[in-house]
Write a protein that holds these residues in place. Structure first.
Motif, PDB file in Angstrom:
ATOM      1  N   GLY A 120     -28.774  15.248 -50.342  1.00  0.00           N
ATOM      2  CA  GLY A 120     -27.976  16.296 -51.393  1.00  0.00           C
ATOM      3  C   GLY A 120     -28.187  16.759 -52.242  1.00  0.00           C
ATOM      4  O   GLY A 120     -27.502  17.633 -52.896  1.00  0.00           O
ATOM      5  N   ASP A 121     -29.336  16.342 -53.022  1.00  0.00           N
ATOM      6  CA  ASP A 121     -29.641  16.837 -54.463  1.00  0.00           C
ATOM      7  C   ASP A 121     -30.820  17.843 -54.536  1.00  0.00           C
ATOM      8  O   ASP A 121     -31.167  18.274 -55.637  1.00  0.00           O
ATOM      9  CB  ASP A 121     -29.933  15.604 -55.247  1.00  0.00           C
ATOM     10  CG  ASP A 121     -28.811  14.595 -55.272  1.00  0.00           C
ATOM     11  OD1 ASP A 121     -27.798  14.614 -54.985  1.00  0.00           O
ATOM     12  OD2 ASP A 121     -29.071  13.639 -56.056  1.00  0.00           O
ATOM     13  N   TYR A 122     -31.002  18.366 -53.293  1.00  0.00           N
ATOM     14  CA  TYR A 122     -32.219  19.246 -53.277  1.00  0.00           C
ATOM     15  C   TYR A 122     -31.940  20.504 -54.012  1.00  0.00           C
ATOM     16  O   TYR A 122     -32.792  20.946 -54.892  1.00  0.00           O
ATOM     17  CB  TYR A 122     -32.220  19.530 -51.732  1.00  0.00           C
ATOM     18  CG  TYR A 122     -33.519  20.673 -51.487  1.00  0.00           C
ATOM     19  CD1 TYR A 122     -34.778  20.151 -51.046  1.00  0.00           C
ATOM     20  CD2 TYR A 122     -33.336  22.122 -51.508  1.00  0.00           C
ATOM     21  CE1 TYR A 122     -35.941  20.974 -50.980  1.00  0.00           C
ATOM     22  CE2 TYR A 122     -34.316  23.000 -51.485  1.00  0.00           C
ATOM     23  CZ  TYR A 122     -35.470  22.745 -51.150  1.00  0.00           C
ATOM     24  OH  TYR A 122     -36.656  23.332 -50.953  1.00  0.00           O
ATOM     25  N   PHE A 123     -30.861  21.307 -54.010  1.00  0.00           N
ATOM     26  CA  PHE A 123     -30.405  22.404 -54.746  1.00  0.00           C
ATOM     27  C   PHE A 123     -30.421  21.835 -56.151  1.00  0.00           C
ATOM     28  O   PHE A 123     -30.974  22.512 -57.030  1.00  0.00           O
ATOM     29  CB  PHE A 123     -28.812  22.754 -54.335  1.00  0.00           C
ATOM     30  CG  PHE A 123     -29.065  23.579 -53.257  1.00  0.00           C
ATOM     31  CD1 PHE A 123     -29.989  24.065 -52.631  1.00  0.00           C
ATOM     32  CD2 PHE A 123     -27.569  23.750 -52.562  1.00  0.00           C
ATOM     33  CE1 PHE A 123     -29.771  25.078 -51.530  1.00  0.00           C
ATOM     34  CE2 PHE A 123     -27.476  24.540 -51.557  1.00  0.00           C
ATOM     35  CZ  PHE A 123     -28.567  25.087 -51.021  1.00  0.00           C
ATOM     36  N   GLN A 124     -29.796  20.958 -56.664  1.00  0.00           N
ATOM     37  CA  GLN A 124     -29.909  20.434 -58.093  1.00  0.00           C
ATOM     38  C   GLN A 124     -31.316  20.252 -58.670  1.00  0.00           C
ATOM     39  O   GLN A 124     -31.505  20.815 -59.699  1.00  0.00           O
ATOM     40  CB  GLN A 124     -29.075  19.144 -58.229  1.00  0.00           C
ATOM     41  CG  GLN A 124     -29.178  18.529 -59.653  1.00  0.00           C
ATOM     42  CD  GLN A 124     -28.643  17.114 -59.667  1.00  0.00           C
ATOM     43  OE1 GLN A 124     -29.176  16.177 -59.301  1.00  0.00           O
ATOM     44  NE2 GLN A 124     -27.360  16.856 -60.194  1.00  0.00           N
ATOM     45  N   LYS A 127     -33.574  24.352 -57.798  1.00  0.00           N
ATOM     46  CA  LYS A 127     -32.902  25.298 -58.267  1.00  0.00           C
ATOM     47  C   LYS A 127     -32.446  25.443 -59.913  1.00  0.00           C
ATOM     48  O   LYS A 127     -31.797  26.090 -60.393  1.00  0.00           O
ATOM     49  CB  LYS A 127     -31.550  25.920 -57.626  1.00  0.00           C
ATOM     50  CG  LYS A 127     -31.777  26.040 -56.094  1.00  0.00           C
ATOM     51  CD  LYS A 127     -32.863  26.599 -55.600  1.00  0.00           C
ATOM     52  CE  LYS A 127     -33.000  26.613 -53.949  1.00  0.00           C
ATOM     53  NZ  LYS A 127     -34.184  27.494 -53.357  1.00  0.00           N
ATOM     54  N   GLU A 305     -32.688  17.392 -42.535  1.00  0.00           N
ATOM     55  CA  GLU A 305     -32.044  16.806 -43.848  1.00  0.00           C
ATOM     56  C   GLU A 305     -31.054  16.115 -43.881  1.00  0.00           C
ATOM     57  O   GLU A 305     -30.155  16.006 -42.929  1.00  0.00           O
ATOM     58  CB  GLU A 305     -31.796  17.995 -44.574  1.00  0.00           C
ATOM     59  CG  GLU A 305     -32.601  19.165 -44.749  1.00  0.00           C
ATOM     60  CD  GLU A 305     -32.174  20.245 -45.845  1.00  0.00           C
ATOM     61  OE1 GLU A 305     -31.813  20.136 -46.821  1.00  0.00           O
ATOM     62  OE2 GLU A 305     -32.063  21.416 -45.281  1.00  0.00           O
ATOM     63  N   SER A 307     -28.443  16.068 -45.511  1.00  0.00           N
ATOM     64  CA  SER A 307     -27.456  16.782 -46.267  1.00  0.00           C
ATOM     65  C   SER A 307     -26.830  17.740 -45.056  1.00  0.00           C
ATOM     66  O   SER A 307     -27.061  17.783 -44.021  1.00  0.00           O
ATOM     67  CB  SER A 307     -28.318  17.554 -47.340  1.00  0.00           C
ATOM     68  OG  SER A 307     -28.868  18.782 -46.717  1.00  0.00           O
ATOM     69  N   GLN A 310     -29.525  22.203 -47.167  1.00  0.00           N
ATOM     70  CA  GLN A 310     -30.001  22.767 -48.527  1.00  0.00           C
ATOM     71  C   GLN A 310     -31.528  23.582 -48.248  1.00  0.00           C
ATOM     72  O   GLN A 310     -31.659  24.692 -48.656  1.00  0.00           O
ATOM     73  CB  GLN A 310     -29.979  21.844 -49.432  1.00  0.00           C
ATOM     74  CG  GLN A 310     -28.420  21.338 -49.723  1.00  0.00           C
ATOM     75  CD  GLN A 310     -28.139  20.224 -51.023  1.00  0.00           C
ATOM     76  OE1 GLN A 310     -29.239  20.488 -51.691  1.00  0.00           O
ATOM     77  NE2 GLN A 310     -27.087  19.909 -50.963  1.00  0.00           N
ATOM     78  N   GLU A 313     -32.394  26.999 -46.581  1.00  0.00           N
ATOM     79  CA  GLU A 313     -32.459  28.164 -47.185  1.00  0.00           C
ATOM     80  C   GLU A 313     -33.856  28.678 -47.661  1.00  0.00           C
ATOM     81  O   GLU A 313     -34.296  29.571 -47.522  1.00  0.00           O
ATOM     82  CB  GLU A 313     -31.624  28.102 -48.385  1.00  0.00           C
ATOM     83  CG  GLU A 313     -30.260  28.031 -48.068  1.00  0.00           C
ATOM     84  CD  GLU A 313     -29.215  28.306 -49.368  1.00  0.00           C
ATOM     85  OE1 GLU A 313     -29.849  28.878 -50.271  1.00  0.00           O
ATOM     86  OE2 GLU A 313     -28.036  28.226 -49.020  1.00  0.00           O
ATOM     87  N   THR A 331     -24.924  13.546 -43.146  1.00  0.00           N
ATOM     88  CA  THR A 331     -24.503  13.338 -44.643  1.00  0.00           C
ATOM     89  C   THR A 331     -23.698  12.244 -44.848  1.00  0.00           C
ATOM     90  O   THR A 331     -23.638  11.404 -43.827  1.00  0.00           O
ATOM     91  CB  THR A 331     -23.461  14.572 -44.974  1.00  0.00           C
ATOM     92  OG1 THR A 331     -22.259  14.239 -44.224  1.00  0.00           O
ATOM     93  CG2 THR A 331     -23.964  16.095 -44.458  1.00  0.00           C
TER      94      THR A 331
END
Length: 355
Positions: A120-124, A127, A305, A307, A310, A313, A331
């Motif tokens: 769940g930390d892919y965006f963090q 990005k 994923e 998650s 993420q 996108e 998740t």
């Protein structure tokens, strides 16, 4: 080391960092990456290096800033909420163009979540995570050996581009044991004439800073950073393809999920279903070219994923929505099984996906 030995993923990362020339480690224990900190607490003193368990993750990342500014090969490691606390410092490091190596062994979230594996930390990671326009180079291994190899690569990339590099793993990879081979670094030490190591005959001292009070000066600095990121995007995309040549459905997964996906792929192939796997190894820069190419031949993509979705996108952006992009995720630390993935494959081939 040159022979293969059985090592836990977290400990293999630490030993690979040492082989890469790391002699400074600052961190704080948090499950499921604590073995990295524990291992470094033993090994750094043996090598004449520096180990310090900071009073917090915030302190640790700012110690990384200081050591990197002095030209040291330095690393820190943590897990999801600990990385969140480091975000301001990571932004400062990126803004000051300092090389460092950061490990995130992901756990479930949001909040404290749980200690089980997640993605769940892919965006963090990809990005930015902190403030401002910056990027980390983000590498995603799918085996203990690749944890070793990408750690070695990560230190070299950090020095080459004067940029933070993040190894994005998960609790499964951190805790599992596999045979690995660790070789001493082969890259030539990078000269760091910008480091704050005293005057040493220079007319002016080196100053490391990310504060620009004049807007036009800060904009010029941002333009410089964006030019660097463009070079990284051109040169440092990494990926793996498995049986994609004739594939009608392309599975997309990274890390431990890619290994689960490959097991499902094998079952699908046994049953005559033309399935391939595209595994991003660099999550930033995201490997767009193979997606654009495969979007011309495949009928659909299935993003997998740990998650709520993420990376999907980036998959949609990379394929330009030329073909349907499906998603399946678990998740909270629940690990999907090869059977679950295969069932999703069958739904897509039967036209029942989403029903």
């Amino acid at each position: 080391m040159s022979e293969k030995i059985l090592m836990k993923g977290n400990e293999a990362i630490a030993e690979a960092a040492i082989a890469a020339g790391c002699r400074h480690y600052f961190g704080y224990p948090i499950t499921p990456q604590t073995e990295i900190t524990e291992y470094m607490s033993r090994r750094m003193p043996q090598l004449g290096g520096v180990f310090l368990q900071a009073e917090s993750e915030i302190s640790a990342i700012n110690m990384v800033y200081g050591a990197a500014g002095a030209g040291a090969r330095v690393m820190t490691s943590s897990s999801s909420p600990g990385i969140s606390l480091k975000q301001e410092g990571i932004s400062y490091i990126a803004g000051a163009e300092l090389p460092c190596f950061i490990v995130n062994i992901m756990r479930g979230g949001p909040g404290l979540g749980g200690i089980q594996p997640a993605q769940g930390d892919y965006f963090q990671a990809t990005k930015g995570g902190g403030h401002g326009d910056y990027h980390n180079i983000v590498l995603a291994p799918n085996s203990v050996q690749e944890m070793v190899d990408l750690t070695m690569t990560g230190f070299a990339l950090a020095d080459q581009y004067r940029n933070p590099v993040m190894l994005l793993g998960d609790g499964v990879l951190g805790q599992m044991m596999e045979p690995v081979e660790i070789r001493e670094k082969s890259d030539t030490p990078v000269e760091k004439p910008w480091a704050t190591v005293g005057m040493r005959g220079r007319a002016k001292p080196n100053i490391i800073n990310s504060l620009y009070l004049k807007a036009n000066e800060l904009e010029d600095h941002n333009k410089h950073l964006q030019e660097k990121y463009a070079r990284i995007q051109t040169s440092e995309m990494r990926w793996e393809e498995i049986e994609t040549e004739d594939a009608e459905l392309i599975l997309v997964a990274y890390g431990i999920t890619a290994r689960i996906a490959q097991s499902a792929l094998d079952k699908a192939r046994e049953n005559g279903q033309k399935v391939g796997l595209l595994r991003p190894i660099s999550l930033w820069p995201f490997p767009e070219p193979p997606f654009a190419r495969l979007a011309k031949t495949a009928k659909a993509f299935l993003t997998l994923e740990l998650s709520a979705g993420q990376m999907i996108e980036d998959v949609r952006l990379a394929t330009h929505d030329a073909k349907p992009v499906h998603f399946y995720g678990r998740t909270g630390g629940v690990i999907m099984t090869p059977l679950e993935v295969y069932q999703e494959i069958c739904k897509i081939f039967d036209g029942k996906e989403g029903k």
